[in-house]
Design a protein around this motif. Structure first.
Motif, PDB file in Angstrom:
ATOM      1  N   LYS A  12       0.854  -1.181   0.000  1.00  0.00           N
ATOM      2  CA  LYS A  12       0.000   0.000   0.000  1.00  0.00           C
ATOM      3  C   LYS A  12       0.893   1.234   0.000  1.00  0.00           C
ATOM      4  O   LYS A  12       1.989   1.239   0.582  1.00  0.00           O
ATOM      5  CB  LYS A  12      -0.983   0.008   1.167  1.00  0.00           C
ATOM      6  N   VAL A  13       0.424   2.274  -0.669  1.00  0.00           N
ATOM      7  CA  VAL A  13       1.158   3.532  -0.745  1.00  0.00           C
ATOM      8  C   VAL A  13       0.748   4.382   0.444  1.00  0.00           C
ATOM      9  O   VAL A  13      -0.431   4.663   0.645  1.00  0.00           O
ATOM     10  CB  VAL A  13       0.876   4.263  -2.076  1.00  0.00           C
ATOM     11  N   LEU A  14       1.744   4.779   1.247  1.00  0.00           N
ATOM     12  CA  LEU A  14       1.475   5.573   2.440  1.00  0.00           C
ATOM     13  C   LEU A  14       1.542   7.071   2.149  1.00  0.00           C
ATOM     14  O   LEU A  14       0.851   7.864   2.784  1.00  0.00           O
ATOM     15  CB  LEU A  14       2.482   5.226   3.544  1.00  0.00           C
ATOM     16  N   SER A  24      10.202  13.696 -10.747  1.00  0.00           N
ATOM     17  CA  SER A  24       9.788  12.342 -10.384  1.00  0.00           C
ATOM     18  C   SER A  24       8.832  12.400  -9.194  1.00  0.00           C
ATOM     19  O   SER A  24       8.621  13.456  -8.604  1.00  0.00           O
ATOM     20  CB  SER A  24      11.001  11.466 -10.067  1.00  0.00           C
ATOM     21  N   ILE A  25       8.288  11.243  -8.866  1.00  0.00           N
ATOM     22  CA  ILE A  25       7.371  11.116  -7.728  1.00  0.00           C
ATOM     23  C   ILE A  25       8.004  10.149  -6.736  1.00  0.00           C
ATOM     24  O   ILE A  25       8.434   9.060  -7.105  1.00  0.00           O
ATOM     25  CB  ILE A  25       6.008  10.547  -8.172  1.00  0.00           C
ATOM     26  N   ARG A  26       8.051  10.553  -5.483  1.00  0.00           N
ATOM     27  CA  ARG A  26       8.563   9.706  -4.403  1.00  0.00           C
ATOM     28  C   ARG A  26       7.368   9.086  -3.709  1.00  0.00           C
ATOM     29  O   ARG A  26       6.434   9.789  -3.318  1.00  0.00           O
ATOM     30  CB  ARG A  26       9.366  10.569  -3.436  1.00  0.00           C
ATOM     31  N   ARG A  27       7.383   7.763  -3.597  1.00  0.00           N
ATOM     32  CA  ARG A  27       6.279   7.075  -2.923  1.00  0.00           C
ATOM     33  C   ARG A  27       6.827   6.260  -1.744  1.00  0.00           C
ATOM     34  O   ARG A  27       7.801   5.530  -1.880  1.00  0.00           O
ATOM     35  CB  ARG A  27       5.566   6.127  -3.879  1.00  0.00           C
ATOM     36  N   ARG A  28       6.196   6.417  -0.616  1.00  0.00           N
ATOM     37  CA  ARG A  28       6.527   5.633   0.572  1.00  0.00           C
ATOM     38  C   ARG A  28       5.538   4.481   0.599  1.00  0.00           C
ATOM     39  O   ARG A  28       4.323   4.693   0.555  1.00  0.00           O
ATOM     40  CB  ARG A  28       6.403   6.524   1.814  1.00  0.00           C
ATOM     41  N   ASN A  35       5.153  -6.107   6.302  1.00  0.00           N
ATOM     42  CA  ASN A  35       4.891  -4.803   6.925  1.00  0.00           C
ATOM     43  C   ASN A  35       6.104  -3.879   6.978  1.00  0.00           C
ATOM     44  O   ASN A  35       6.105  -2.898   7.712  1.00  0.00           O
ATOM     45  CB  ASN A  35       4.313  -4.962   8.335  1.00  0.00           C
ATOM     46  N   ARG A  36       7.152  -4.196   6.217  1.00  0.00           N
ATOM     47  CA  ARG A  36       8.311  -3.299   6.161  1.00  0.00           C
ATOM     48  C   ARG A  36       8.017  -2.182   5.178  1.00  0.00           C
ATOM     49  O   ARG A  36       7.287  -2.341   4.218  1.00  0.00           O
ATOM     50  CB  ARG A  36       9.567  -4.069   5.772  1.00  0.00           C
ATOM     51  N   ARG A  37       8.640  -1.044   5.435  1.00  0.00           N
ATOM     52  CA  ARG A  37       8.424   0.137   4.595  1.00  0.00           C
ATOM     53  C   ARG A  37       9.636   0.389   3.717  1.00  0.00           C
ATOM     54  O   ARG A  37      10.769   0.121   4.114  1.00  0.00           O
ATOM     55  CB  ARG A  37       8.145   1.358   5.468  1.00  0.00           C
TER      56      ARG A  37
END
Length: 158
Positions: A12-14, A24-28, A35-37
């Motif tokens: 899932k994107v946080l 560019s786009i940074r996605r967390r 469950n690691r990010r």
């Protein structure tokens, strides 16, 4: 996209935000299994950019090669890695704007010199000495005179 830790394909994107000056786009992201990010970057695919070398050969432009040459010039200098990454980003963006599909090694080298001159004068002189193939103390003196503040021109003695 797979999780770099467990290889699971569902995340899932946080958080999403622009990065690298809007290029560019940074996605967390968070993996749904472990469950690691982790962080990903998305950027528009650009056409391939080639560098025409002095010997007549061509190779694809490499951000890593550009960054590595700057890292060598900045060795043992207090220069943040992030500043060098930003510089490489500007160099690449400028090269794509100024050329269709091919640039010369001269264009790349001069772009690196411009960035290093703004970042660190010692790294600038180091890079210039290799890139411009200095052979005498006078070569070094000319480049040092060009970056030293007025009234503080060091003299090299041989």
């Amino acid at each position: 996209m797979r999780c770099p830790f467990c290889g699971y394909v569902d995340q899932k994107v946080l958080d999403s935000r622009p990065a690298l000056e809007g290029d560019s786009i940074r996605r967390r992201r968070e993996c749904m299994r472990c469950n690691r990010r982790f962080t990903t970057f998305e950027r528009a695919e650009r056409p391939r950019l080639f560098v025409a070398k002095r010997d007549g050969s061509r190779e694809e432009f490499s951000r890593d090669k550009c960054l590595n040459s700057m890292l060598i010039a900045c060795r043992k200098r207090r220069v943040a890695l992030e500043d060098l990454r930003d510089a490489v980003e500007r160099i690449e963006r400028d090269l794509y704007q100024d050329a269709d599909q091919e640039v010369t090694t001269n264009c790349v080298g001069e772009a690196v010199l411009r960035e290093l001159q703004a970042i660190d004068p010692v790294a600038y002189v180091r890079f210039a000495s290799v890139y411009r193939e200095f052979e005498t103390l006078e070569d070094f003196q000319r480049i040092i005179d060009s970056v030293a503040p007025e009234g503080r021109k060091p003299a090299l003695t041989g």
